[in-house]
Design an enzyme around this catalytic site. Structure first.
Site, PDB file in Angstrom:
ATOM      1  N   VAL A   1      50.299  35.619 -71.111  1.00 12.89           N
ATOM      2  CA  VAL A   1      49.170  35.504 -72.035  1.00 12.89           C
ATOM      3  C   VAL A   1      47.848  35.930 -71.421  1.00 12.89           C
ATOM      4  CG1 VAL A   1      50.287  33.737 -73.454  1.00 12.89           C
ATOM      5  CG2 VAL A   1      48.790  33.033 -71.549  1.00 12.89           C
TER       6      VAL A   1
ATOM      7  N   ASN B   1      51.016  28.546 -77.724  1.00  9.04           N
ATOM      8  CA  ASN B   1      51.598  27.371 -77.103  1.00  9.04           C
ATOM      9  C   ASN B   1      51.551  27.393 -75.578  1.00  9.04           C
ATOM     10  OD1 ASN B   1      53.531  24.969 -77.031  1.00  9.04           O
ATOM     11  ND2 ASN B   1      54.693  26.534 -75.952  1.00  9.04           N
TER      12      ASN B   1
ATOM     13  N   TYR C   1      42.682  20.807 -66.314  1.00 10.89           N
ATOM     14  CA  TYR C   1      43.473  20.768 -67.540  1.00 10.89           C
ATOM     15  C   TYR C   1      42.663  20.182 -68.694  1.00 10.89           C
ATOM     16  CZ  TYR C   1      47.201  19.618 -70.821  1.00 10.89           C
ATOM     17  OH  TYR C   1      47.980  19.523 -71.938  1.00 10.89           O
TER      18      TYR C   1
END
Length: 174
Positions: A63, A89, A155
């Site tokens: 990605v 995702n 994150y």
């Protein structure tokens, strides 16, 4: 069931637990599925596509690479005619560590995959969806986007950032 008959869904990270679940669910509901996978998981994506049959295609999709997005979208349109659903995702989580112990390369990798990857996906599929007459983009987030955690700063911050990729659909509060 066939809620997604004549639709084509591209699912990034399509061989992980959540990704594979998306792939199987869209396929079960009648969609053609394009299983986006990094080179390291491409054999698993190919096996999954073979198991699902003619309405499934495995493609290499890192990605973070614009060229991979271009190739994946072209493969979806070539194989199935249109691309109408993107499930952004793919994602990574950093190991538990304090901010001062977080290596800059780890920080950058987390943002490159979790944020830039979704941005590149949106940008890559939009022209195909316009050609198809419309579509939908599902950006997978995390409950961590609503409350932090001391040892997962990269994150958490990346998931907060993904919330801003679709400002017209922000959750309403109050």
């Amino acid at each position: 069931m066939s809620r997604f008959k004549n639709q084509t869904a591209l699912v990034t990270g399509g061989t992980g637990g959540l990704g594979e679940s998306h792939v199987r669910s869209y396929h079960a509901e009648g969609a053609n599925v394009v299983i986006g996978s990094t080179a390291g998981s491409l054999s698993k994506a190919t096996r999954l596509a073979a198991e699902l049959g003619g309405r499934a295609l495995a493609v290499r999709l890192d990605v973070a690479r614009e060229d991979d997005w271009t190739t994946a979208v072209a493969a979806a349109e070539h194989t199935f005619g249109t691309l109408t659903i993107l499930v952004n995702n793919a994602g990574v989580q950093n190991p538990a560590t304090t901010i001062e112990s977080t290596d800059r390369a780890l920080w950058d990798r987390t943002f490159t995959i979790n944020v830039t990857g979704q941005y590149l996906g949106i940008r890559a599929v939009t022209p195909a969806m316009r050609r198809a007459g419309g579509g939908v983009i599902v950006n997978i987030g995390s409950t961590m986007a609503y409350g932090g955690s001391a040892r997962y700063a990269s994150y958490v911050a990346s998931k907060w950032a993904t919330r801003g990729l679709n400002p017209e659909r922000r959750p309403r509060t109050g």
